[in-house]
Design a protein around this motif. Structure first.
Motif, PDB file in Angstrom:
ATOM      1  N   LYS A 156     102.313 -11.351  35.326  1.00  0.00           N
ATOM      2  CA  LYS A 156     100.993 -11.157  35.053  1.00  0.00           C
ATOM      3  C   LYS A 156     100.632 -11.491  35.743  1.00  0.00           C
ATOM      4  CE  LYS A 156     102.539  -8.786  30.685  1.00  0.00           C
ATOM      5  NZ  LYS A 156     102.683  -8.872  29.853  1.00  0.00           N
ATOM      6  N   ASP A 157      99.250 -10.495  36.873  1.00  0.00           N
ATOM      7  CA  ASP A 157      98.105 -11.069  36.908  1.00  0.00           C
ATOM      8  C   ASP A 157      96.957 -11.403  36.026  1.00  0.00           C
ATOM      9  OD1 ASP A 157      96.155  -8.053  37.056  1.00  0.00           O
ATOM     10  OD2 ASP A 157      98.643  -7.991  37.584  1.00  0.00           O
ATOM     11  N   PRO A 158      96.223 -11.964  36.197  1.00  0.00           N
ATOM     12  CA  PRO A 158      95.254 -12.537  35.466  1.00  0.00           C
ATOM     13  C   PRO A 158      93.774 -11.557  35.413  1.00  0.00           C
ATOM     14  CG  PRO A 158      95.187 -14.193  37.437  1.00  0.00           C
ATOM     15  CD  PRO A 158      95.703 -13.293  37.530  1.00  0.00           C
ATOM     16  N   LYS A 159      94.239 -10.413  35.950  1.00  0.00           N
ATOM     17  CA  LYS A 159      93.547  -9.276  35.422  1.00  0.00           C
ATOM     18  C   LYS A 159      94.031  -8.672  34.071  1.00  0.00           C
ATOM     19  CE  LYS A 159      90.505  -5.005  37.210  1.00  0.00           C
ATOM     20  NZ  LYS A 159      90.462  -4.659  38.317  1.00  0.00           N
ATOM     21  N   ALA A 160      95.655  -8.217  34.503  1.00  0.00           N
ATOM     22  CA  ALA A 160      96.601  -7.384  33.535  1.00  0.00           C
ATOM     23  C   ALA A 160      95.898  -8.165  31.917  1.00  0.00           C
ATOM     24  CB  ALA A 160      97.728  -7.228  33.259  1.00  0.00           C
ATOM     25  N   ILE A 161      95.968  -9.484  32.490  1.00  0.00           N
ATOM     26  CA  ILE A 161      96.232 -10.214  30.844  1.00  0.00           C
ATOM     27  C   ILE A 161      94.786 -10.336  30.124  1.00  0.00           C
ATOM     28  CG2 ILE A 161      96.594 -12.904  30.566  1.00  0.00           C
ATOM     29  CD1 ILE A 161      98.156 -13.568  32.420  1.00  0.00           C
ATOM     30  N   ALA A 162      93.697 -10.523  30.822  1.00  0.00           N
ATOM     31  CA  ALA A 162      92.719 -10.612  30.768  1.00  0.00           C
ATOM     32  C   ALA A 162      92.553  -9.279  29.964  1.00  0.00           C
ATOM     33  CB  ALA A 162      91.369 -10.288  31.053  1.00  0.00           C
ATOM     34  N   ALA A 163      93.197  -7.804  30.469  1.00  0.00           N
ATOM     35  CA  ALA A 163      93.007  -6.053  29.925  1.00  0.00           C
ATOM     36  C   ALA A 163      94.204  -6.162  28.616  1.00  0.00           C
ATOM     37  CB  ALA A 163      93.486  -5.669  30.577  1.00  0.00           C
ATOM     38  N   ALA A 164      95.625  -7.312  29.141  1.00  0.00           N
ATOM     39  CA  ALA A 164      95.820  -6.770  27.734  1.00  0.00           C
ATOM     40  C   ALA A 164      95.276  -7.745  26.108  1.00  0.00           C
ATOM     41  CB  ALA A 164      97.217  -7.281  27.886  1.00  0.00           C
ATOM     42  N   LYS A 165      94.539  -8.304  26.161  1.00  0.00           N
ATOM     43  CA  LYS A 165      93.784  -9.196  24.830  1.00  0.00           C
ATOM     44  C   LYS A 165      93.077  -8.083  23.737  1.00  0.00           C
ATOM     45  CE  LYS A 165      94.422 -13.699  27.193  1.00  0.00           C
ATOM     46  NZ  LYS A 165      93.034 -15.336  27.984  1.00  0.00           N
ATOM     47  N   LEU A 166      92.323  -6.980  25.260  1.00  0.00           N
ATOM     48  CA  LEU A 166      91.574  -6.446  24.605  1.00  0.00           C
ATOM     49  C   LEU A 166      91.875  -5.594  24.153  1.00  0.00           C
ATOM     50  CD1 LEU A 166      88.933  -6.038  27.547  1.00  0.00           C
ATOM     51  CD2 LEU A 166      88.710  -7.791  25.174  1.00  0.00           C
ATOM     52  N   LEU A 167      92.938  -5.533  24.018  1.00  0.00           N
ATOM     53  CA  LEU A 167      93.804  -3.541  23.738  1.00  0.00           C
ATOM     54  C   LEU A 167      94.099  -4.334  22.030  1.00  0.00           C
ATOM     55  CD1 LEU A 167      97.019  -2.671  26.246  1.00  0.00           C
ATOM     56  CD2 LEU A 167      94.704  -1.659  25.339  1.00  0.00           C
ATOM     57  N   PRO A 168      94.478  -3.006  21.318  1.00  0.00           N
ATOM     58  CA  PRO A 168      94.690  -3.206  19.928  1.00  0.00           C
ATOM     59  C   PRO A 168      95.698  -3.347  19.791  1.00  0.00           C
ATOM     60  CG  PRO A 168      93.737  -1.283  20.866  1.00  0.00           C
ATOM     61  CD  PRO A 168      93.946  -1.610  21.575  1.00  0.00           C
ATOM     62  N   GLN A 169      96.695  -4.236  18.829  1.00  0.00           N
ATOM     63  CA  GLN A 169      97.939  -4.909  18.758  1.00  0.00           C
ATOM     64  C   GLN A 169      98.645  -2.927  18.147  1.00  0.00           C
ATOM     65  OE1 GLN A 169     100.156  -7.511  18.191  1.00  0.00           O
ATOM     66  NE2 GLN A 169      98.007  -7.885  19.888  1.00  0.00           N
ATOM     67  N   SER A 170     100.025  -2.873  19.134  1.00  0.00           N
ATOM     68  CA  SER A 170     100.518  -1.424  18.453  1.00  0.00           C
ATOM     69  C   SER A 170     101.425  -1.460  17.804  1.00  0.00           C
ATOM     70  CB  SER A 170     100.760  -0.821  20.095  1.00  0.00           C
ATOM     71  OG  SER A 170     101.419   0.036  20.126  1.00  0.00           O
ATOM     72  N   GLY A 171     102.510  -1.222  16.863  1.00  0.00           N
ATOM     73  CA  GLY A 171     103.437  -1.130  16.240  1.00  0.00           C
ATOM     74  C   GLY A 171     104.589  -0.019  17.203  1.00  0.00           C
ATOM     75  N   TYR A 172     103.748   0.208  18.183  1.00  0.00           N
ATOM     76  CA  TYR A 172     105.091   0.953  18.729  1.00  0.00           C
ATOM     77  C   TYR A 172     105.493   1.190  20.057  1.00  0.00           C
ATOM     78  CZ  TYR A 172     107.808   5.472  19.426  1.00  0.00           C
ATOM     79  OH  TYR A 172     108.333   6.999  20.484  1.00  0.00           O
ATOM     80  N   PRO A 173     106.541   0.933  20.187  1.00  0.00           N
ATOM     81  CA  PRO A 173     107.738   0.404  20.020  1.00  0.00           C
ATOM     82  C   PRO A 173     107.294  -0.800  18.962  1.00  0.00           C
ATOM     83  CG  PRO A 173     108.409   0.972  22.113  1.00  0.00           C
ATOM     84  CD  PRO A 173     107.313   1.192  21.908  1.00  0.00           C
ATOM     85  N   LYS A 174     108.420  -1.007  17.925  1.00  0.00           N
ATOM     86  CA  LYS A 174     108.439  -2.276  17.711  1.00  0.00           C
ATOM     87  C   LYS A 174     108.938  -3.384  18.584  1.00  0.00           C
ATOM     88  CE  LYS A 174     108.653  -0.471  12.482  1.00  0.00           C
ATOM     89  NZ  LYS A 174     108.818   0.125  11.892  1.00  0.00           N
ATOM     90  N   CYS A 175     109.612  -3.130  18.868  1.00  0.00           N
ATOM     91  CA  CYS A 175     110.305  -4.179  19.662  1.00  0.00           C
ATOM     92  C   CYS A 175     110.230  -3.939  21.213  1.00  0.00           C
ATOM     93  CB  CYS A 175     110.096  -5.831  18.809  1.00  0.00           C
ATOM     94  SG  CYS A 175     112.871  -4.582  19.475  1.00  0.00           S
ATOM     95  N   LEU A 176     110.935  -4.596  22.105  1.00  0.00           N
ATOM     96  CA  LEU A 176     111.231  -4.108  23.628  1.00  0.00           C
ATOM     97  C   LEU A 176     112.557  -4.330  23.255  1.00  0.00           C
ATOM     98  CD1 LEU A 176     110.231  -6.933  25.893  1.00  0.00           C
ATOM     99  CD2 LEU A 176     108.819  -4.752  26.145  1.00  0.00           C
ATOM    100  N   LEU A 177     113.561  -3.281  21.863  1.00  0.00           N
ATOM    101  CA  LEU A 177     114.614  -3.673  22.676  1.00  0.00           C
ATOM    102  C   LEU A 177     114.598  -1.851  21.121  1.00  0.00           C
ATOM    103  CD1 LEU A 177     115.971  -6.594  21.614  1.00  0.00           C
ATOM    104  CD2 LEU A 177     116.519  -4.907  23.554  1.00  0.00           C
ATOM    105  N   CYS A 178     113.665  -1.819  20.534  1.00  0.00           N
ATOM    106  CA  CYS A 178     114.211  -0.971  20.131  1.00  0.00           C
ATOM    107  C   CYS A 178     114.201   0.667  20.439  1.00  0.00           C
ATOM    108  CB  CYS A 178     112.508  -0.168  18.986  1.00  0.00           C
ATOM    109  SG  CYS A 178     111.988  -1.506  18.038  1.00  0.00           S
TER     110      CYS A 178
END
Length: 502
Positions: A156-178
């Protein structure tokens, strides 16, 4: 504009030639792509002949970046966008499942061949990235050990990492295997899966699915996972599901990571197994010591000649195999042998579990039961039966199912470090003065006097020594060592669960 029109046409030709769409789908598919690209029309000129998927998608993402259709021209945003493009061309789940089932009636191999090829053609498996992986084999007393440095998982590039930190936690999907990942658009912190398709399976009377791993550590690397988001659990049901799996797909093996931290896989929150069409070194390993278990005289059993501690059982009766596997598991869960530094639990924390692998061999069912223990000590805080500190320059991460079977999945950093080490060796540079390879200095000094290094052999020598180090990693992870004392202690456990040396 002509260039993007040509690229769209190329992609339609690619999708048709690779079975993603039919001839009668071309107009509809073209209009889907125009909608995503916010184009109102397309020229009627014939598409250029070049239909290399990597080049096509790169051109589309370049256009999307220029046209402001993606937030940033980086790998994370490009992956989200080109997956959306491929999702528009990937057949719906009902079509894929119907085709799989029709081909299965002809043979299981035809069904999985279709499904695997679809997963590659749809770009769910990005073959052009997989090809970048480094792979080689290293000879050992246990057989040829496979080594891979996986480079196909993008950083992941630094900009995407920074943007991801600002996202609200999502419970959908619950994990990468669902199963809810099928068709999911993805987020900055969760991969897009519009081109992802899963096949339902009934295993042990429960609803499961099969999919392929997008990173393909070995041929036809698949994942079987529960419909329900339930934690990893090794129990009788695991053995039943594994034997059901290899009955449905007899050309595949199936294994499960252990269900405890340190000795388990990276995802313990969702019950799953991994399989595929590949013969690992552990499967080729011979019987070191034949065993028999009271009440299971029809089951062939042995200790396997392997650095990990493996009990192999095989027979024709699935129930008998599950009965014996369950007996060994229950015995191991509760087993303590202080002289061998094996403790079932400390302060209420369980330590013993099993990594099980099932396959068909010569018409019989076979299960390998790999004994695991995740106890930590002051000297080995990451795990007593885990790569020890002097090996962490090569492998520090958990030893999961794939490594247990004899395929090293090593960190991507090693690709560059191998080149830097080779340059340092050939030019007489001190490893300790180079930040990237300082960690390898003591390791290199242990074998440097065993070789005469040349421009042609230096990199191969380093790779060979990395392979030898991984063998030591497996030996560290074995609860019973391949020594006379280790085998004596191993037999004490065998006798504890009703077994005997023949």
């Amino acid at each position: 504009m002509k260039k993007i029109y040509d690229t769209v046409k190329q992609l339609i030709v690619y999708a048709t030639e690779n079975g993603l769409i039919e001839e009668c789908d071309k107009i509809c598919a073209t209009n889907k792509l125009l909608e995503i690209l916010k184009l109102d029309e397309i020229s009627e000129e014939k598409a250029p002949e070049n239909c290399d998927l990597e080049s096509i998608l790169a051109a589309i993402c370049d256009y999307a970046a220029e046209a402001g259709l993606i937030e940033a021209n980086s790998v994370v945003y490009r992956d989200l966008f080109d997956t959306k493009i491929m999702g528009a061309l990937t057949p719906m789940p009902s079509v894929v499942i119907k085709k799989f089932n029709e081909l299965y009636k002809e043979s299981p191999e035809k069904a999985t061949d279709y499904y695997y090829n679809l997963s590659k053609s749809s770009d769910y498996i990005r073959q052009y990235r997989i090809k970048k992986d480094l792979k080689w084999a290293t000879e050992s007393i246990y057989g040829d050990i496979d080594i891979t440095i996986n480079l196909s998982k993008p950083e992941k590039d630094p900009k995407a990492i920074a943007a991801a930190k600002l996202l609200p936690q999502s419970g959908y999907p619950k994990c990468l295997l669902c199963c809810e990942n099928e068709g999911y658009a993805g987020r900055i912190n969760s991969p897009a899966r519009q081109n992802h398709r899963i096949i339902p399976l009934d295993l042990g009377g429960d609803s499961w699915y099969i999919q392929y791993s997008p990173y393909v550590y070995y041929n036809e690397h698949c994942i079987a996972f529960s419909k329900e988001h339930t934690p990893m659990q090794i129990d009788r049901g695991t053995f039943e599901k594994q034997l059901d799996f290899v009955e449905v797909l007899p050309h595949y093996f199936i294994g499960s990571n252990a269900d405890l931290p340190i000795v388990g896989g990276s995802i313990l929150s969702h019950n799953h197994m991994q399989g595929g069409r590949y013969t690992f070194a552990m499967e080729k390993a011979s019987d070191e010591m034949l065993l028999t278990f009271d009440g299971f005289e029809n089951i062939k059993a042995s200790i396997v000649s392997w650095p990990m501690s493996v009990i192999r059982i095989s027979g024709e009766n699935k129930k008998e195999l599950c009965d014996l596997a369950e007996k060994i598991l229950i015995s191991w869960r509760a087993y303590t042998d202080k002289d061998a530094c094996i403790f079932a639990e400390t302060e209420g924390e369980p330590h013993n579990t099993i990594t099980p692998i099932a396959r068909r061999r010569n018409g019989k069912y076979e299960i390998d039961l790999v004994l695991r223990n995740n106890i930590t000590t002051e000297e080995h805080p990451l795990g007593l039966y885990h790569p020890h500190a002097e090996l962490h320059n090569i492998k520090k991460e958990n030893i999961g199912l794939i490594e247990v079977m004899g395929l090293a999945v090593l960190p991507a950093r090693l690709k560059e470090e191998i080149s830097i080490m080779a340059d340092a060796v050939l030019n007489g540079k001190d490893f300790n003065l180079i930040d990237e390879i300082q960690k390898h200095a003591d390791w290199f000094n242990k074998f440097k006097d065993n070789y005469i290094f040349t421009k042609d052999n230096t990199e191969d020598i380093i790779k060979s020594e990395i392979g030898k180090t991984f063998v030591k990693v497996l030996e560290d992870a074995g609860v019973y060592k391949c020594t006379a004392d280790g085998r004596t202690a191993f037999l004490r456990f065998i006798e504890n669960c009703g077994g005997h040396k023949i």
